[in-house]
Design an enzyme around this catalytic site. Structure first.
Site, PDB file in Angstrom:
ATOM      1  N   HIS A 163       0.531  -2.208 -21.420  1.00  0.00           N
ATOM      2  CA  HIS A 163       1.599  -1.449 -21.641  1.00  0.00           C
ATOM      3  C   HIS A 163       2.931  -2.063 -21.434  1.00  0.00           C
ATOM      4  O   HIS A 163       3.175  -3.145 -20.877  1.00  0.00           O
ATOM      5  CB  HIS A 163       1.862  -0.180 -20.435  1.00  0.00           C
ATOM      6  CG  HIS A 163       1.635  -0.985 -19.055  1.00  0.00           C
ATOM      7  ND1 HIS A 163       0.405  -1.463 -18.499  1.00  0.00           N
ATOM      8  CD2 HIS A 163       2.322  -0.938 -18.111  1.00  0.00           C
ATOM      9  CE1 HIS A 163       0.599  -1.903 -17.281  1.00  0.00           C
ATOM     10  NE2 HIS A 163       2.003  -1.609 -16.942  1.00  0.00           N
TER      11      HIS A 163
ATOM     12  N   ILE B 141       5.574   7.356 -13.191  1.00  0.00           N
ATOM     13  CA  ILE B 141       5.656   8.359 -12.224  1.00  0.00           C
ATOM     14  C   ILE B 141       6.370   7.863 -11.234  1.00  0.00           C
ATOM     15  O   ILE B 141       6.821   8.612 -10.306  1.00  0.00           O
ATOM     16  CB  ILE B 141       4.004   8.193 -11.712  1.00  0.00           C
ATOM     17  CG1 ILE B 141       3.860   9.552 -11.017  1.00  0.00           C
ATOM     18  CG2 ILE B 141       3.733   7.134 -11.123  1.00  0.00           C
ATOM     19  CD1 ILE B 141       2.358  10.052 -11.012  1.00  0.00           C
TER      20      ILE B 141
HETATM   21  P1  5GP Z   1       2.158  -2.386 -13.969  1.00  0.00           P
HETATM   22  O1  5GP Z   1       2.494  -2.777 -12.400  1.00  0.00           O
HETATM   23  O2  5GP Z   1       0.756  -2.410 -14.159  1.00  0.00           O
HETATM   24  O3  5GP Z   1       2.838  -3.233 -14.980  1.00  0.00           O
HETATM   25  O4  5GP Z   1       2.727  -0.943 -14.003  1.00  0.00           O
HETATM   26  C1  5GP Z   1       1.981   0.159 -14.027  1.00  0.00           C
HETATM   27  C2  5GP Z   1       2.788   1.317 -13.877  1.00  0.00           C
HETATM   28  O5  5GP Z   1       2.104   2.505 -14.160  1.00  0.00           O
HETATM   29  C3  5GP Z   1       3.533   1.535 -12.756  1.00  0.00           C
HETATM   30  O6  5GP Z   1       5.034   1.319 -12.924  1.00  0.00           O
HETATM   31  C4  5GP Z   1       3.239   2.863 -12.069  1.00  0.00           C
HETATM   32  O7  5GP Z   1       4.167   3.611 -11.524  1.00  0.00           O
HETATM   33  C5  5GP Z   1       2.880   3.458 -13.165  1.00  0.00           C
HETATM   34  N1  5GP Z   1       1.732   4.648 -13.177  1.00  0.00           N
HETATM   35  C6  5GP Z   1       0.472   4.269 -12.274  1.00  0.00           C
HETATM   36  N2  5GP Z   1      -0.269   5.462 -12.494  1.00  0.00           N
HETATM   37  C7  5GP Z   1       0.626   6.469 -13.330  1.00  0.00           C
HETATM   38  C8  5GP Z   1       0.347   7.740 -13.518  1.00  0.00           C
HETATM   39  O8  5GP Z   1      -0.610   8.301 -13.234  1.00  0.00           O
HETATM   40  N3  5GP Z   1       1.104   8.184 -14.352  1.00  0.00           N
HETATM   41  C9  5GP Z   1       2.276   7.703 -14.816  1.00  0.00           C
HETATM   42  N4  5GP Z   1       3.107   8.467 -15.397  1.00  0.00           N
HETATM   43  N5  5GP Z   1       2.622   6.472 -14.335  1.00  0.00           N
HETATM   44  C10 5GP Z   1       1.674   5.801 -13.417  1.00  0.00           C
END
Ligand code: 5GP
Ligand code: ZN
Length: 111
Positions: free
Chosen positions: A97, A31
């Site tokens: 992820h 997103i």
């Molecule tokens: P982390 O910081 O855990 O490695 O990455 C989480 C990722 O998920 C971030 O890059 C953030 O932009 C993405 N993200 C969080 N909420 C959503 C959502 O509701 N939809 C999408 N498509 N991405 C999300």
């Protein structure tokens, strides 16, 4: 049932821009993209992090990463796969992820 944002995306309760789906994994666009191509690949089963997932599912994610890189047109020039883990790793969503990032030259070291 996990009350986790990526579990909710997997279940279709939150919409996402899907790029690939099968019975084991889902890939959708981040997103807040950090590169021209920024796809998140998640296992459909909830694993909190790389510390919890089994090798077979992890290996399957690698297979799909390779397929997606080809289909997204970033395999030839290269790309980056990021797995943020835990507090110091700046993991904000506690559902494992892969970030698949490409379409521009990456920087090193990461911030
Ligand atoms: P982390 O910081 O855990 O490695 O990455 C989480 C990722 O998920 C971030 O890059 C953030 O932009 C993405 N993200 C969080 N909420 C959503 C959502 O509701 N939809 C999408 N498509 N991405 C999300
Ligand atoms: Zn989850």
């Amino acid at each position: 049932m996990e009350d986790c944002i990526f579990c909710r995306i997997v279940r279709g309760e939150i919409p996402s821009d899907k790029v690939y789906e099968d019975d084991r994994v889902l890939a959708f666009r981040d997103i807040e993209p950090q590169a021209p191509i920024h796809v998140l690949l998640v296992p459909k089963t909830h694993y909190a992090s790389i510390m919890d997932i089994d090798s077979d599912t992890f290996g399957y994610m690698q297979t799909i990463t390779r397929k997606l890189a080809s289909e997204l047109g970033i395999a030839e020039k290269g790309f980056r796969v990021v797995i943020n883990t835990g507090e110091d790793g700046q993991q904000s969503v506690k559902h494992l992820h892969f970030h698949i990032l490409g379409g521009r030259s990456m920087q090193w070291p990461p911030g």
